[in-house]
Design an enzyme around this catalytic site. Structure first.
Site, mmCIF file in Angstrom:
data_model
loop_
_atom_site.group_PDB
_atom_site.id
_atom_site.type_symbol
_atom_site.label_atom_id
_atom_site.label_comp_id
_atom_site.label_asym_id
_atom_site.label_seq_id
_atom_site.Cartn_x
_atom_site.Cartn_y
_atom_site.Cartn_z
ATOM 1 N N GLY A 155 75.964 77.416 19.440
ATOM 2 C CA GLY A 155 76.556 77.622 18.127
ATOM 3 C C GLY A 155 77.864 78.377 18.146
ATOM 4 O O GLY A 155 78.797 78.042 17.404
ATOM 5 N N SER A 156 77.970 79.412 18.977
ATOM 6 C CA SER A 156 79.202 80.209 19.004
ATOM 7 C C SER A 156 80.382 79.379 19.479
ATOM 8 O O SER A 156 81.489 79.471 18.925
ATOM 9 C CB SER A 156 79.024 81.438 19.897
ATOM 10 O OG SER A 156 78.100 82.346 19.325
ATOM 11 N N SER B 176 72.726 74.832 17.143
ATOM 12 C CA SER B 176 72.323 75.332 18.455
ATOM 13 C C SER B 176 70.876 74.976 18.742
ATOM 14 O O SER B 176 70.027 75.061 17.845
ATOM 15 C CB SER B 176 72.506 76.852 18.503
ATOM 16 O OG SER B 176 72.224 77.359 19.784
ATOM 17 N N HIS C 218 68.464 76.376 20.738
ATOM 18 C CA HIS C 218 67.382 77.347 20.931
ATOM 19 C C HIS C 218 66.856 77.933 19.620
ATOM 20 O O HIS C 218 65.894 78.708 19.627
ATOM 21 C CB HIS C 218 67.812 78.465 21.887
ATOM 22 C CG HIS C 218 68.780 79.448 21.307
ATOM 23 N ND1 HIS C 218 68.406 80.727 20.980
ATOM 24 C CD2 HIS C 218 70.094 79.352 21.027
ATOM 25 C CE1 HIS C 218 69.465 81.381 20.519
ATOM 26 N NE2 HIS C 218 70.499 80.570 20.535
ATOM 27 N N CYS D 296 72.968 89.048 18.011
ATOM 28 C CA CYS D 296 74.280 89.195 18.634
ATOM 29 C C CYS D 296 74.861 90.595 18.447
ATOM 30 O O CYS D 296 75.846 90.943 19.074
ATOM 31 C CB CYS D 296 75.236 88.146 18.083
ATOM 32 S SG CYS D 296 74.682 86.456 18.366
#
Length: 391
Positions: A69-70, A197, A199, A323
């Site tokens: 995602g990042s 993402s 996960h 995060c």
């Protein structure tokens, strides 16, 4: 162990692991080669791409695999800013975005771009009219997350997408928390780019994707190869892509039943906490929220101590985004919805999965009641508060 931090990461589903294993040992060919071993990998990559596209109402050629995602957020925002800089250098986002969006915007601000960070209300909702009002002639991108990773609020993406389309502005949404949890159709919602993402939906870590609508002028993010139609160079993570495809297929299959069950358990947990623990409140919208998200603030409590004591009881929870777990600063999301610093520090995020049981939640509530009571007994602020109540 009672695991209630599924917003941070989820357990990889056994069927996902089983599907991935042959691509480590048997079908290990590079998907960019032309011989049979490589073509097996290529076939698996294309199959996963079709599954993901189908889940969004998109076309397979609009799905680009990334490391997560990042990376997808960085690619969407930086590349769009560069590609459309001749039109303007103004971007609209919100104050409650994930740091993958906020820090990328801050990076662009240092490089000549202007960013408008929109406020949200007490429930964490963005007002579509505020989005419309913030648009300028030089606005090139609107980026609003689909659902917040901390408080679970689901944003009015359809309304914002319609505004962006009407004004001819690119619309990106960070759907890392929402994809695989609630239905999303990029055509109906007028989404131009979407980040996700693996996960977060019982898939493997290190794999994600960026949906880019056909016709969007966006440049390559990683150079050095022709992979992903020359937009994202690097040897394909075939096992990860296969696992992501199976995870998405699984998520779509169980979504309706899973959402219903998690919503019932979520509301049961919220109800018990609010009824049985004094001086606490729910953060985020009560109904427009992700099925498995519970975020509660406890007055006169320090969140980190609460997490440590829960961990000692075998309960995995969070005070916010994974995060920023090493940060001593209060959550930027909780501050944005109007909480004071000291109240934001006393927040707890519990995120459920299809494996969560009512019995586990009952255990969590009982342990939480004892932990909150113990921490408040040690708090001089709470002692002063109780004395003031008696006067």
């Amino acid at each position: 162990m009672i695991y209630l931090d599924n917003a941070a990461t989820t357990r990889t589903a056994p069927e996902v692991v089983d599907a991935m294993l042959p691509y480590f040992t048997r079908y290990y060919g590079n998907a960019s080669t032309i011989y049979t071993l490589g073509s097996e990998s290529k076939k698996a990559v294309n199959n996963a791409r079709e599954i993901i596209a189908g889940s969004l109402g998109a076309k397979p050629e609009e799905i680009y695999f990334t490391a997560g995602g990042s990376e997808s957020d960085n690619w969407a925002i930086k590349a769009a800013a560069e590609a459309y800089s001749a039109k303007g250098k103004h971007i609209i986002t919100t104050k409650i975005e994930h740091h993958a969006v906020l820090h990328t915007c801050q990076y662009l601000e240092k490089n000549g771009y202007e960013v408008t960070y929109l406020d949200v209300d007490r429930d964490g909702l963005v007002d579509p009219e505020a989005v419309k009002a913030a648009i300028r002639p030089d606005t090139i991108l609107i980026s609003v997350m689909f659902a917040n990773n901390e408080i679970g609020t689901i944003e009015p993406i359809g309304e914002i997408g319609a505004i962006a389309k009407e004004k001819g502005i690119l619309f990106h949404t960070d759907a890392v928390q929402a994809f695989g949890q609630i239905p999303i159709n990029v055509e109906e919602l007028n989404i131009d780019m979407l980040s996700a993402s693996g996960h977060k939906l019982n898939g493997p870590k290190g794999i994600g994707f960026l949906y880019i609508r056909r016709g969007v002028k966006i440049r390559s993010f990683i150079h050095g190869g022709a992979q992903e139609r020359s937009r994202r160079a690097g040897t394909e993570n075939v096992p990860g892509i296969v696992g992501l495809g199976v995870a998405v297929e699984r998520a779509m299959r169980i979504m309706t039943e899973k959402d219903k069950r998690e919503t019932e358990l979520r509301d049961y947990l919220i109800g018990r906490i609010e009824k049985e623990i004094p001086y606490c409140w729910l953060n985020g919208h009560r109904t427009k929220r992700l099925p498995g998200n519970v975020n509660v603030s406890f007055k006169y409590i320090e969140g980190e101590s609460m997490l440590i004591m829960l961990d000692m009881k075998g309960i995995c929870a969070s005070s916010g985004s994974a995060c920023t777990s090493g940060s001593l600063d209060p959550s930027h999301v909780l501050l944005a919805i109007g909480l004071k610093h000291e109240d934001a520090h006393g927040s707890l995020r519990l995120t459920l999965s299809e494996e969560t049981t009512k019995e586990e939640l009952d255990t969590v509530v009982e342990e939480l009641k004892a932990i909150v009571a113990r921490l408040r007994d040690m708090s001089p602020l709470y002692e002063d508060f109780i004395k003031s109540q008696k006067q």
